[in-house]
Design a protein around this motif. Structure first.
Motif, mmCIF file in Angstrom:
data_model
loop_
_atom_site.group_PDB
_atom_site.id
_atom_site.type_symbol
_atom_site.label_atom_id
_atom_site.label_comp_id
_atom_site.label_asym_id
_atom_site.label_seq_id
_atom_site.Cartn_x
_atom_site.Cartn_y
_atom_site.Cartn_z
ATOM 1 N N GLY A 194 0.785 -1.223 0.000
ATOM 2 C CA GLY A 194 0.000 0.000 0.000
ATOM 3 C C GLY A 194 0.817 1.274 0.000
ATOM 4 O O GLY A 194 0.280 2.362 0.243
ATOM 5 N N ALA A 195 2.127 1.150 -0.292
ATOM 6 C CA ALA A 195 2.975 2.347 -0.348
ATOM 7 C C ALA A 195 2.610 3.204 -1.559
ATOM 8 O O ALA A 195 2.773 4.429 -1.531
ATOM 9 N N VAL A 196 2.147 2.562 -2.640
ATOM 10 C CA VAL A 196 1.718 3.265 -3.851
ATOM 11 C C VAL A 196 0.398 2.665 -4.314
ATOM 12 O O VAL A 196 -0.001 1.580 -3.883
ATOM 13 N N ASP A 197 -0.282 3.377 -5.207
ATOM 14 C CA ASP A 197 -1.590 2.931 -5.685
ATOM 15 C C ASP A 197 -1.534 2.221 -7.028
ATOM 16 O O ASP A 197 -2.403 1.398 -7.331
ATOM 17 N N PHE A 198 -0.529 2.582 -7.840
ATOM 18 C CA PHE A 198 -0.425 2.025 -9.188
ATOM 19 C C PHE A 198 1.044 1.807 -9.551
ATOM 20 O O PHE A 198 1.927 2.470 -9.006
ATOM 21 N N ILE A 199 1.269 0.899 -10.495
ATOM 22 C CA ILE A 199 2.588 0.707 -11.096
ATOM 23 C C ILE A 199 2.487 1.026 -12.583
ATOM 24 O O ILE A 199 1.567 0.564 -13.269
ATOM 25 N N ILE A 200 3.411 1.845 -13.090
ATOM 26 C CA ILE A 200 3.484 2.123 -14.535
ATOM 27 C C ILE A 200 4.692 1.350 -15.071
ATOM 28 O O ILE A 200 5.840 1.713 -14.804
ATOM 29 N N PRO A 201 4.474 0.282 -15.828
ATOM 30 C CA PRO A 201 5.550 -0.651 -16.174
ATOM 31 C C PRO A 201 6.392 -0.245 -17.392
ATOM 32 O O PRO A 201 6.572 -1.021 -18.342
ATOM 33 N N CYS A 202 6.936 0.967 -17.334
ATOM 34 C CA CYS A 202 7.776 1.424 -18.448
ATOM 35 C C CYS A 202 8.978 0.498 -18.651
ATOM 36 O O CYS A 202 9.338 0.144 -19.776
ATOM 37 N N GLY A 203 9.612 0.105 -17.543
ATOM 38 C CA GLY A 203 10.788 -0.757 -17.637
ATOM 39 C C GLY A 203 10.470 -2.116 -18.216
ATOM 40 O O GLY A 203 11.311 -2.724 -18.897
ATOM 41 N N THR A 204 9.275 -2.607 -17.957
ATOM 42 C CA THR A 204 8.869 -3.901 -18.530
ATOM 43 C C THR A 204 8.779 -3.815 -20.043
ATOM 44 O O THR A 204 9.202 -4.735 -20.758
ATOM 45 N N ALA A 205 8.244 -2.729 -20.538
ATOM 46 C CA ALA A 205 8.149 -2.545 -21.990
ATOM 47 C C ALA A 205 9.530 -2.535 -22.628
ATOM 48 O O ALA A 205 9.743 -3.115 -23.711
ATOM 49 N N ILE A 206 10.493 -1.883 -21.963
ATOM 50 C CA ILE A 206 11.868 -1.859 -22.492
ATOM 51 C C ILE A 206 12.469 -3.253 -22.472
ATOM 52 O O ILE A 206 13.139 -3.680 -23.427
ATOM 53 N N GLN A 207 12.228 -3.997 -21.395
ATOM 54 C CA GLN A 207 12.790 -5.345 -21.321
ATOM 55 C C GLN A 207 12.160 -6.262 -22.359
ATOM 56 O O GLN A 207 12.838 -7.124 -22.937
ATOM 57 N N ASN A 208 10.866 -6.074 -22.611
ATOM 58 C CA ASN A 208 10.225 -6.817 -23.708
ATOM 59 C C ASN A 208 10.923 -6.516 -25.026
ATOM 60 O O ASN A 208 11.222 -7.418 -25.817
ATOM 61 N N ALA A 209 11.194 -5.235 -25.259
ATOM 62 C CA ALA A 209 11.813 -4.818 -26.521
ATOM 63 C C ALA A 209 13.232 -5.363 -26.658
ATOM 64 O O ALA A 209 13.696 -5.637 -27.782
ATOM 65 N N ARG A 210 13.932 -5.513 -25.536
ATOM 66 C CA ARG A 210 15.299 -6.028 -25.587
ATOM 67 C C ARG A 210 15.358 -7.517 -25.930
ATOM 68 O O ARG A 210 16.442 -8.060 -26.135
ATOM 69 N N HIS A 211 14.193 -8.133 -25.998
ATOM 70 C CA HIS A 211 14.111 -9.526 -26.436
ATOM 71 C C HIS A 211 13.528 -9.608 -27.841
ATOM 72 O O HIS A 211 12.983 -10.648 -28.228
ATOM 73 N N THR A 212 13.647 -8.507 -28.586
ATOM 74 C CA THR A 212 13.199 -8.460 -29.978
ATOM 75 C C THR A 212 14.313 -7.870 -30.845
ATOM 76 O O THR A 212 15.385 -7.529 -30.347
ATOM 77 N N SER A 213 14.017 -7.695 -32.109
ATOM 78 C CA SER A 213 14.983 -7.096 -33.042
ATOM 79 C C SER A 213 15.280 -5.645 -32.697
ATOM 80 O O SER A 213 16.284 -5.083 -33.158
ATOM 81 N N LEU A 214 14.451 -5.013 -31.887
ATOM 82 C CA LEU A 214 14.690 -3.625 -31.470
ATOM 83 C C LEU A 214 15.951 -3.502 -30.619
ATOM 84 O O LEU A 214 16.497 -2.407 -30.457
ATOM 85 N N ASN A 215 16.408 -4.613 -30.077
ATOM 86 C CA ASN A 215 17.552 -4.633 -29.174
ATOM 87 C C ASN A 215 18.833 -4.089 -29.801
ATOM 88 O O ASN A 215 19.752 -3.659 -29.105
ATOM 89 N N THR A 216 18.904 -4.086 -31.126
ATOM 90 C CA THR A 216 20.125 -3.638 -31.815
ATOM 91 C C THR A 216 20.226 -2.123 -31.888
ATOM 92 O O THR A 216 21.296 -1.585 -32.206
#
Length: 310
Positions: A194-216
């Motif tokens: 309960g320290a925060v109300d929401f999580i905005i997963p910007c870092g997750t989107a980047i990590q998803n992208a680093r497992h694609t061709s965008l990683n280059t």
């Protein structure tokens, strides 16, 4: 004596006119969002107003970002208590269409200047891997916000990991994916406790992208400009898609990032006066833009795990 009174009245009149012009320029929005963090917050949110406008031209959101490069939330808390000036204060008014930035505003005054609809906190990239430190910093800052009558819900931005071979990643002794799961575990605990109300997963989107061709992409590789920050263009746009869709959903606004036709170029960056720029724009292809959106949407659906999209 009469001359002094006349000069005083003239000064007051001019001051009132000046304030009136300022108020007129800062047109009221349906939603005011404050982001408190460091340069990572700039990376994630600098394109957001333009993504929102590209999805729904009727969206009325003013966005404000304050912080100090490299600082953790403990330092930000101290700066507010001590009345220190922000290292940067970025403001994007929906009716102006560009950013304005200054280093002359005090964080405390910015915080009390609006009745915020949402406050986003972003932690230092190394501290964000330590739950005890992060929770302590978040609790102290949120407590201060509440004392200042800021009753807005609190969101926590999930940071991107450091790219492989970066000095900062080596310093904490983790691999890229390992760091991701440590960061997400910290975020989950903040939400559960309960320290925060929401999580905005910007870092997750980047990590998803680093497992694609965008990683280059990126001068450093893995979407990074310097082994720390994301590069302009597609890398920053991935986080912007994520944060934008979060805001659209949070405020129940019509729009989906799939409908965004925003195309980022060096000229566009200059025209919008994007703050805290890192390198030249990674332009990419039409297929790359579609893949960036998929990475963002997958992150919002599965914020604490890596989604393999290719």
């Amino acid at each position: 004596m009469l001359n002094k009174i006349c000069r005083l009245l003239l000064f007051v009149l001019v001051s009132c006119l000046f304030v009136s012009c300022e108020d007129e320029n800062e047109q009221s929005a349906d939603y005011d969002v404050l982001v408190i963090g460091n340069s990572y917050a700039r990376d994630a949110f600098s394109y957001v107003p333009c993504v929102l406008a590209s999805v729904n031209p009727d969206v009325s959101v003013n966005l404000y970002v304050i912080g100090t490069n490299g600082a953790d939330l403990a330092q930000t808390h101290k700066n507010i208590l001590d009345g220190e000036k922000c290292f940067f204060y970025d403001k994007y008014l929906f009716n102006k269409g560009e950013w304005t930035s200054t280093s002359k505003s005090k964080a405390g005054k910015v915080i009390t200047s609006k009745e915020w609809n949402l406050i986003v906190l972003q932690e230092n990239s190394v501290v964000a891997t330590d739950y005890k430190k992060t929770k302590k910093n978040v609790n102290k800052l949120v407590s201060l916000l509440r004392k200042k009558k800021c009753e807005a819900p609190i969101a926590f931005m999930l940071n991107p990991t450091h790219p492989e071979n970066s000095k900062l990643l080596d310093s904490i002794g983790l691999g890229n994916d390992d760091e991701f799961y440590v960061i997400t575990e910290v975020a989950q605990k903040l939400l559960k406790d309960g320290a925060v109300d929401f999580i905005i997963p910007c870092g997750t989107a980047i990590q998803n992208a680093r497992h694609t061709s965008l990683n280059t992409y990126g001068d450093f590789g893995q979407l990074s400009f310097d082994g720390n920050h994301l590069q302009e263009g597609l890398p920053c746009l991935i986080e912007a898609y994520t944060a934008s869709q979060f805001l659209l959903d949070k405020f129940l606004l019509f729009g989906n990032i799939d409908n965004s036709c925003l195309f980022v170029t060096d000229g566009w960056i200059k025209n919008k006066r994007i703050p805290g720029q890192h390198g030249n724009v990674v332009v990419g292809t039409f297929s790359d833009y579609l893949l960036c959106k998929k990475c963002a949407k997958a992150a919002l659906s599965n914020p604490y795990s890596i989604t393999l999209l290719e």
